[in-house]
Design an enzyme around this catalytic site. Structure first.
Site, PDB file in Angstrom:
ATOM      1  N   ASP A 165      38.806 -20.316 -69.616  1.00 44.03           N
ATOM      2  CA  ASP A 165      37.654 -19.478 -69.240  1.00 44.03           C
ATOM      3  C   ASP A 165      36.825 -19.057 -70.451  1.00 44.03           C
ATOM      4  OD1 ASP A 165      38.599 -19.377 -66.482  1.00 44.03           O
ATOM      5  OD2 ASP A 165      40.114 -17.984 -67.218  1.00 44.03           O
ATOM      6  N   HIS A 167      34.516 -25.058 -63.861  1.00 41.14           N
ATOM      7  CA  HIS A 167      33.357 -24.850 -64.724  1.00 41.14           C
ATOM      8  C   HIS A 167      32.175 -24.453 -63.850  1.00 41.14           C
ATOM      9  CE1 HIS A 167      35.595 -26.453 -67.959  1.00 41.14           C
ATOM     10  NE2 HIS A 167      35.315 -27.725 -67.804  1.00 41.14           N
TER      11      HIS A 167
END
Length: 429
Positions: free
Chosen positions: A13, A41
């Site tokens: 992340d 993503h």
């Protein structure tokens, strides 16, 4: 021209999506080489927001996408993702996406085992997404996996499912979970075959041709070094190797395939799910970082744990991950904080460490040793050159370089792909 691998330098992340998107616009091919659909993503292109979990990010830029043999592929999830982005106007077909014919398939029973095990762990949960990635990798290593190429040989599938179900139904029954019937799985695979096989090929051959033609290849990593099954905070890790060295084996290219390794790190730290997190904040500052940074997982929607930048952890990721340059993201989240802290070591049972030990007990006992720095009152959001940054922000970045022993080659100052300060072009090696 250099080929570039992009990997996370923390626990995932870190903003790989934006950086990969920025690099993909300059690459010819984008390759996924490990993981599955357990990491996501978010890419913003014009007025469209794409959320990708399995598809290579370069597809949104019209580049050839390749899913390598190191990826475990859930065919239902793949087709669903293709349908979703196609509905947004992005054309994805066998002309733009190729998948290794020796990639392992994730079947419904893998997810069932994943979830049943996690439930059985009670308070000792690892924090898996429950999508079957780990059990699929187990089958691969145990040599009982069903691979994409097997879909082209329906006469062999029945016997392979017998072996698979002998193992998995025994486990499921022991965990008190529902078992699977062979015929239903066989029918599902036979129905999927004509939808999946048009994408399949020995991608190592295509990648060899691409390399010899001098085209730029971008290797897109999933998760991050500290989730690596060997080098991460074991057992709170993913089920694959996430370091840059995996790009070669996970795509069918030799170790010379990667010329430059770019590691992605946030200007602070976050983690989703369970596991050690020495710099985690439980106060208002931690809440502030989470709110400003919109720290919720793309795949799970879970709120991320937040803390100060851990230079010890990132330095370790740099060394074991082969990282040659850092892309530092979300610097703007720190705007306005009067004081910033960077972890420079750990206190563990009275000893000082400049590394995170392999022992889970030692990791859990690690207490951060902090170095404090003055924050900045000006804004870094949208900065596109060093001249746009407050002096203290530059000092903060320089200190991170010193402590992690790697240069910051790219700085991201907002989710907008153009709000990027490029120090060194990764494609120039």
């Amino acid at each position: 021209m250099a080929n570039v691998a992009v990997i996370g330098a923390q626990w995932g992340d870190e903003g790989k999506g934006k950086v990969v998107d920025w690099l993909a616009s300059r690459a010819d091919v984008v390759v996924r080489f490990q993981g599955g659909h357990n990491a996501g993503h978010t890419l913003v292109v014009g007025d469209q927001t794409y959320k990708l979990s399995l598809l290579p990010s370069g597809l949104v830029r019209g580049k050839l996408g390749i899913i390598g043999n190191g990826v475990v592929v859930d065919p239902e999830a793949l087709l669903s993702e293709i349908a979703r982005v196609s509905a947004q106007g992005l054309a994805v077909g066998p002309e733009t996406l190729r998948i290794a014919d020796n990639a392992t398939l994730i079947l419904p029973l893998h997810g069932a085992i994943d979830r049943a095990r996690e439930q059985a762990r009670g308070d000792s949960k690892i924090g898996t997404t429950g999508r079957g990635i780990g059990p699929a990798y187990e089958d691969k290593v145990a040599r009982r996996a069903i691979r994409i190429a097997d879909l082209a040989e329906p006469e062999t599938l029945s016997a392979k499912l017998d072996e698979l179900l002998l193992h998995h139904n025994t486990l499921l029954a022991g965990l008190g979970a529902e078992t699977f019937e062979k015929q239903a799985l066989l029918d599902q695979l036979l129905a999927l075959a004509p939808k999946i096989l048009p994408y399949a090929e020995p991608v190592w051959e295509r990648l060899d041709e691409i390399k010899r033609a001098g085209q730029r290849i971008l290797f897109e990593g999933a998760q991050a070094v500290m989730l690596d099954v060997d080098h991460g905070t074991y057992p709170f890790v993913t089920s694959s190797n996430t370091i840059a060295a995996t790009a070669a084996g996970g795509s069918g290219m030799g170790p010379s395939a990667v010329d430059f390794v770019l590691g992605i790190a946030k200007a602070y730290s976050t983690r989703v799910g369970s596991g050690p997190f020495p710099t985690e904040l439980f106060d208002e500052t931690g809440e502030l970082l989470g709110d400003r940074g919109h720290e919720f997982g793309t795949v799970t929607g879970r709120r991320r744990r937040c803390g100060w930048f851990d230079a010890v952890l990132v330095r370790q990721a740099v060394k074991v991950g082969g990282i040659q340059g850092l892309a530092l993201t979300k610097l703007d989240v720190l705007d306005g904080l009067p004081e910033l802290k960077i972890c420079t070591g750990y206190q563990i049972n009275g000893e000082t460490f400049r590394r995170l030990p392999a022992s889970p007990a030692a990791q859990a006992a690690a207490k951060p040793v902090y170095e404090s720095m003055e924050g900045w009152s000006g804004s870094t959001q949208g900065a596109r050159s060093w001249a746009d940054l407050p002096a203290q922000a530059i000092k903060y970045v320089r200190r991170i370089e010193e402590l992690t022993e790697v240069p910051v080659t790219l700085l991201s100052t907002s989710p907008d792909r153009d709000d990027t300060i490029l120090v060194k072009d990764p494609f120039e090696g």
